[in-house]
Design a protein around this motif. Structure first.
Motif, PDB file in Angstrom:
ATOM      1  N   ILE A 190       0.862  -1.252  -0.067  1.00  0.00           N
ATOM      2  CA  ILE A 190      -0.031   0.071  -0.098  1.00  0.00           C
ATOM      3  C   ILE A 190       0.864   1.146  -0.108  1.00  0.00           C
ATOM      4  CG2 ILE A 190      -1.525   1.455   1.480  1.00  0.00           C
ATOM      5  CD1 ILE A 190      -2.800  -1.302   2.382  1.00  0.00           C
ATOM      6  N   LEU A 191       1.876   1.414   0.767  1.00  0.00           N
ATOM      7  CA  LEU A 191       2.533   2.490   0.869  1.00  0.00           C
ATOM      8  C   LEU A 191       3.493   2.737  -0.383  1.00  0.00           C
ATOM      9  CD1 LEU A 191       4.512   1.795   4.385  1.00  0.00           C
ATOM     10  CD2 LEU A 191       2.821   3.394   3.923  1.00  0.00           C
ATOM     11  N   GLN A 192       3.802   1.524  -1.218  1.00  0.00           N
ATOM     12  CA  GLN A 192       4.394   1.829  -2.253  1.00  0.00           C
ATOM     13  C   GLN A 192       3.475   2.411  -3.455  1.00  0.00           C
ATOM     14  OE1 GLN A 192       7.424   2.259  -3.873  1.00  0.00           O
ATOM     15  NE2 GLN A 192       8.272   0.268  -4.078  1.00  0.00           N
ATOM     16  N   GLU A 193       2.181   1.852  -3.505  1.00  0.00           N
ATOM     17  CA  GLU A 193       1.300   2.338  -4.302  1.00  0.00           C
ATOM     18  C   GLU A 193       0.918   3.723  -4.029  1.00  0.00           C
ATOM     19  OE1 GLU A 193      -2.236  -0.107  -3.778  1.00  0.00           O
ATOM     20  OE2 GLU A 193      -1.218  -2.117  -4.434  1.00  0.00           O
ATOM     21  N   LEU A 194       1.025   4.432  -2.777  1.00  0.00           N
ATOM     22  CA  LEU A 194       0.587   5.481  -2.523  1.00  0.00           C
ATOM     23  C   LEU A 194       1.933   6.571  -2.482  1.00  0.00           C
ATOM     24  CD1 LEU A 194      -1.389   5.040   0.677  1.00  0.00           C
ATOM     25  CD2 LEU A 194      -2.300   5.591  -1.521  1.00  0.00           C
ATOM     26  N   GLY A 195       3.035   6.140  -3.037  1.00  0.00           N
ATOM     27  CA  GLY A 195       4.033   7.077  -3.226  1.00  0.00           C
ATOM     28  C   GLY A 195       5.105   7.074  -2.327  1.00  0.00           C
ATOM     29  N   PHE A 196       4.752   6.364  -1.025  1.00  0.00           N
ATOM     30  CA  PHE A 196       6.092   6.572  -0.144  1.00  0.00           C
ATOM     31  C   PHE A 196       7.371   5.982  -0.552  1.00  0.00           C
ATOM     32  CE2 PHE A 196       1.962   6.944   2.164  1.00  0.00           C
ATOM     33  CZ  PHE A 196       2.377   7.567   3.336  1.00  0.00           C
ATOM     34  N   LEU A 197       8.220   6.467  -0.099  1.00  0.00           N
ATOM     35  CA  LEU A 197       9.772   5.880  -0.362  1.00  0.00           C
ATOM     36  C   LEU A 197      10.162   4.900   0.794  1.00  0.00           C
ATOM     37  CD1 LEU A 197      11.549   9.391  -1.526  1.00  0.00           C
ATOM     38  CD2 LEU A 197      10.191   7.668  -2.842  1.00  0.00           C
ATOM     39  N   TYR A 198       9.843   5.286   2.009  1.00  0.00           N
ATOM     40  CA  TYR A 198      10.431   4.202   2.956  1.00  0.00           C
ATOM     41  C   TYR A 198       9.489   3.999   3.994  1.00  0.00           C
ATOM     42  CZ  TYR A 198      10.892   8.502   6.139  1.00  0.00           C
ATOM     43  OH  TYR A 198      10.882   9.295   6.819  1.00  0.00           O
ATOM     44  N   HIS A 199       9.898   3.017   5.060  1.00  0.00           N
ATOM     45  CA  HIS A 199       9.025   2.883   6.042  1.00  0.00           C
ATOM     46  C   HIS A 199      10.005   2.566   7.372  1.00  0.00           C
ATOM     47  CE1 HIS A 199       9.075  -1.581   7.366  1.00  0.00           C
ATOM     48  NE2 HIS A 199       9.798  -1.481   6.173  1.00  0.00           N
ATOM     49  N   ILE A 200       9.937   2.648   8.490  1.00  0.00           N
ATOM     50  CA  ILE A 200      10.904   2.380   9.751  1.00  0.00           C
ATOM     51  C   ILE A 200      10.422   1.349  10.696  1.00  0.00           C
ATOM     52  CG2 ILE A 200      11.279   4.840   9.661  1.00  0.00           C
ATOM     53  CD1 ILE A 200       9.767   5.084  12.322  1.00  0.00           C
ATOM     54  N   ASP A 201       9.307   0.466  10.308  1.00  0.00           N
ATOM     55  CA  ASP A 201       8.880  -0.449  11.236  1.00  0.00           C
ATOM     56  C   ASP A 201       9.831  -1.696  11.092  1.00  0.00           C
ATOM     57  OD1 ASP A 201       6.841   1.139  12.023  1.00  0.00           O
ATOM     58  OD2 ASP A 201       5.876   0.461  10.132  1.00  0.00           O
ATOM     59  N   ASP A 202      11.121  -1.523  11.335  1.00  0.00           N
ATOM     60  CA  ASP A 202      12.063  -2.649  11.320  1.00  0.00           C
ATOM     61  C   ASP A 202      13.401  -2.299  12.394  1.00  0.00           C
ATOM     62  OD1 ASP A 202      14.532  -4.195  10.405  1.00  0.00           O
ATOM     63  OD2 ASP A 202      13.058  -4.707   8.719  1.00  0.00           O
ATOM     64  N   VAL A 203      13.720  -3.241  12.943  1.00  0.00           N
ATOM     65  CA  VAL A 203      14.889  -3.155  13.956  1.00  0.00           C
ATOM     66  C   VAL A 203      15.964  -4.230  13.690  1.00  0.00           C
ATOM     67  CG1 VAL A 203      13.199  -2.075  15.647  1.00  0.00           C
ATOM     68  CG2 VAL A 203      13.759  -4.508  15.719  1.00  0.00           C
ATOM     69  N   SER A 204      16.128  -4.572  12.480  1.00  0.00           N
ATOM     70  CA  SER A 204      17.006  -5.710  12.134  1.00  0.00           C
ATOM     71  C   SER A 204      18.556  -5.212  11.749  1.00  0.00           C
ATOM     72  CB  SER A 204      16.478  -6.644  11.013  1.00  0.00           C
ATOM     73  OG  SER A 204      16.185  -6.006   9.718  1.00  0.00           O
ATOM     74  N   ARG A 205      18.609  -3.958  11.442  1.00  0.00           N
ATOM     75  CA  ARG A 205      19.975  -3.484  11.324  1.00  0.00           C
ATOM     76  C   ARG A 205      20.072  -2.105  11.667  1.00  0.00           C
ATOM     77  NH1 ARG A 205      22.684  -6.184   7.027  1.00  0.00           N
ATOM     78  NH2 ARG A 205      21.405  -7.561   5.516  1.00  0.00           N
ATOM     79  N   ASP A 206      21.466  -1.844  11.821  1.00  0.00           N
ATOM     80  CA  ASP A 206      22.077  -0.483  12.294  1.00  0.00           C
ATOM     81  C   ASP A 206      22.364   0.562  11.054  1.00  0.00           C
ATOM     82  OD1 ASP A 206      21.792  -0.858  15.062  1.00  0.00           O
ATOM     83  OD2 ASP A 206      23.766  -2.204  14.760  1.00  0.00           O
ATOM     84  N   GLU A 207      21.722   0.028   9.846  1.00  0.00           N
ATOM     85  CA  GLU A 207      21.929   1.008   8.695  1.00  0.00           C
ATOM     86  C   GLU A 207      20.849   0.668   7.796  1.00  0.00           C
ATOM     87  OE1 GLU A 207      24.702  -0.792   5.583  1.00  0.00           O
ATOM     88  OE2 GLU A 207      25.478  -2.105   6.914  1.00  0.00           O
ATOM     89  N   PRO A 208      20.389   1.714   7.066  1.00  0.00           N
ATOM     90  CA  PRO A 208      19.348   1.490   6.130  1.00  0.00           C
ATOM     91  C   PRO A 208      19.592   0.515   5.018  1.00  0.00           C
ATOM     92  CG  PRO A 208      20.587   3.418   5.563  1.00  0.00           C
ATOM     93  CD  PRO A 208      21.054   3.026   6.812  1.00  0.00           C
ATOM     94  N   PHE A 209      18.252  -0.297   4.490  1.00  0.00           N
ATOM     95  CA  PHE A 209      18.673  -1.035   3.254  1.00  0.00           C
ATOM     96  C   PHE A 209      17.495  -0.903   2.191  1.00  0.00           C
ATOM     97  CE2 PHE A 209      16.971  -3.137   6.979  1.00  0.00           C
ATOM     98  CZ  PHE A 209      15.936  -3.820   6.461  1.00  0.00           C
ATOM     99  N   ILE A 210      17.601  -1.690   1.236  1.00  0.00           N
ATOM    100  CA  ILE A 210      16.420  -1.595   0.192  1.00  0.00           C
ATOM    101  C   ILE A 210      15.911  -3.029   0.122  1.00  0.00           C
ATOM    102  CG2 ILE A 210      16.204  -1.158  -2.258  1.00  0.00           C
ATOM    103  CD1 ILE A 210      18.439   0.537  -2.506  1.00  0.00           C
ATOM    104  N   ILE A 211      14.420  -2.940   0.059  1.00  0.00           N
ATOM    105  CA  ILE A 211      13.770  -4.169  -0.369  1.00  0.00           C
ATOM    106  C   ILE A 211      12.850  -4.000  -1.576  1.00  0.00           C
ATOM    107  CG2 ILE A 211      13.913  -5.072   2.027  1.00  0.00           C
ATOM    108  CD1 ILE A 211      10.762  -3.590   2.212  1.00  0.00           C
ATOM    109  N   ASP A 212      12.579  -5.029  -2.181  1.00  0.00           N
ATOM    110  CA  ASP A 212      11.753  -4.943  -3.294  1.00  0.00           C
ATOM    111  C   ASP A 212      10.243  -5.188  -2.831  1.00  0.00           C
ATOM    112  OD1 ASP A 212       9.986  -6.459  -5.362  1.00  0.00           O
ATOM    113  OD2 ASP A 212      11.558  -5.791  -6.641  1.00  0.00           O
ATOM    114  N   VAL A 213       9.461  -4.208  -3.364  1.00  0.00           N
ATOM    115  CA  VAL A 213       8.048  -3.807  -3.151  1.00  0.00           C
ATOM    116  C   VAL A 213       7.274  -3.612  -4.393  1.00  0.00           C
ATOM    117  CG1 VAL A 213       6.100  -2.743  -1.632  1.00  0.00           C
ATOM    118  CG2 VAL A 213       8.564  -3.245  -0.821  1.00  0.00           C
ATOM    119  N   ASN A 214       6.369  -4.446  -4.769  1.00  0.00           N
ATOM    120  CA  ASN A 214       5.775  -4.395  -5.862  1.00  0.00           C
ATOM    121  C   ASN A 214       6.824  -4.075  -7.241  1.00  0.00           C
ATOM    122  OD1 ASN A 214       3.528  -4.380  -4.382  1.00  0.00           O
ATOM    123  ND2 ASN A 214       3.226  -2.186  -4.415  1.00  0.00           N
TER     124      ASN A 214
END
Length: 317
Positions: A190-214
């Motif tokens: 939904i976030l990707q569809e609405l034009g969002f670039l990122y989310h923060i609901d993740d505590v798995s790393r101490d650096e940002p990363f990229i995932i594939d959505v849609n």
């Protein structure tokens, strides 16, 4: 193994002679020797050595009746916890204004995760946050549990919150934070569809990363529960001094690691907690300490997300 141990003992002895070094300098010296052969490029796209990401939650005014508070949870059914309401009111009456003044004094820009209904209740404060140069990120329309919603319900819930921010502040949110990080299976789509670039609901790393959505790149800018005032202070685990030392030690270690690895320190403050005099005082001292380290910069999360998406060396999952 013997050569490795002798090398370690030799290095330890050399460090022992450097009694004048501070603990952080000793850690850096050790790391430099151990990693002297590691020449991997670890600077951020903007040239920073380490980036600090600060969250300022704007939630007060959007909470449901009888929400959790420092008062005993013993209200009888059918009655309103009026003292608890005043605790939440503190967030927009005193907390955020005090934090905003502190960020200005420190020359720091933060990301404010805004609940839509809180923005509608306190529009002038929401506008002021953006006018002072801070990012307005979406935090849902209210405190409803979105992971239980249908696809259409959740999409409306997210869009309504983002629209409230846009209509009041003129800022179009590109980042998202679910209530207590508990997103649902459809949230990222939904976030990707609405034009969002990122989310923060993740505590798995101490650096940002990229995932594939849609089938498109989407950034994750990790949040924190370790350096979070609502978890540690309001959760009755830490005093303000303990919180200060917790975050300081987190920074010290990440600063060492940032010699050879991309690192980000995440800190989170909530309007009614992080905006109290004692925590703002401690925060001022903490940020001043951090700023005295070369190569450290403070960035809004939208800036971090954009750098991550542009950087070909970003971690991908």
């Amino acid at each position: 193994m013997m050569d490795t141990r002798r090398d370690f003992i030799k290095k330890s002895s050399m460090l022992g002679l450097a009694g004048a070094l501070s603990p952080i300098e000793k850690l850096i010296s050790t790391s430099e020797e151990i990693n002297m052969k590691n020449k991997e490029q670890t600077k951020w796209l903007d040239g920073s050595r380490l980036i600090v990401s600060i969250s300022m939650q704007f939630e007060a005014g959007g909470q449901p009746v009888n929400s959790e508070s420092p008062f005993p949870q013993n209200m009888q059914k059918g009655y309103v916890d009026l003292p608890a309401e005043t605790w939440y009111n503190y967030g927009y009456k005193e907390g955020i204004p005090r934090m905003l003044d502190n960020w200005d004094r420190l020359g720091v820009k933060v990301t404010s995760h805004m609940v839509g209904s809180a923005v509608l209740k306190n529009p002038s404060l929401a506008k002021e946050i953006v006018q002072r140069g801070h990012e307005a990120a979406a935090h849902g329309m209210n405190w409803d549990t979105q992971y239980m919603m249908s696809y259409d319900q959740e999409k409306k819930f997210i869009k309504d919150g983002a629209d409230a921010i846009k209509n009041i502040t003129g800022f179009s949110p590109v980042g998202y934070n679910a209530n207590w990080l508990r997103r649902g299976e459809n949230t990222l789509k939904i976030l990707q569809e609405l034009g969002f670039l990122y989310h923060i609901d993740d505590v798995s790393r101490d650096e940002p990363f990229i995932i594939d959505v849609n089938t498109k790149d989407f950034a994750v800018v990790p949040y924190t529960i370790r350096c979070n005032d609502i978890v540690l202070i309001e959760g009755k685990q830490f005093s303000v001094d303990q919180f200060f030392n917790q975050v300081k030690r987190e920074f010290d270690q990440l600063f060492v690691e940032s010699q050879h690895k991309r690192r980000m320190l995440s800190i989170s403050f909530h309007d009614r907690i992080g905006g109290t005099p004692q925590i703002v005082n401690a925060t001022s001292e903490l940020i001043t300490y951090i700023k005295n380290h070369h190569g450290v910069s403070f960035r809004r999360k939208d800036e971090i997300a954009k750098m991550t998406l542009e950087d070909k060396t970003s971690v991908r999952e």
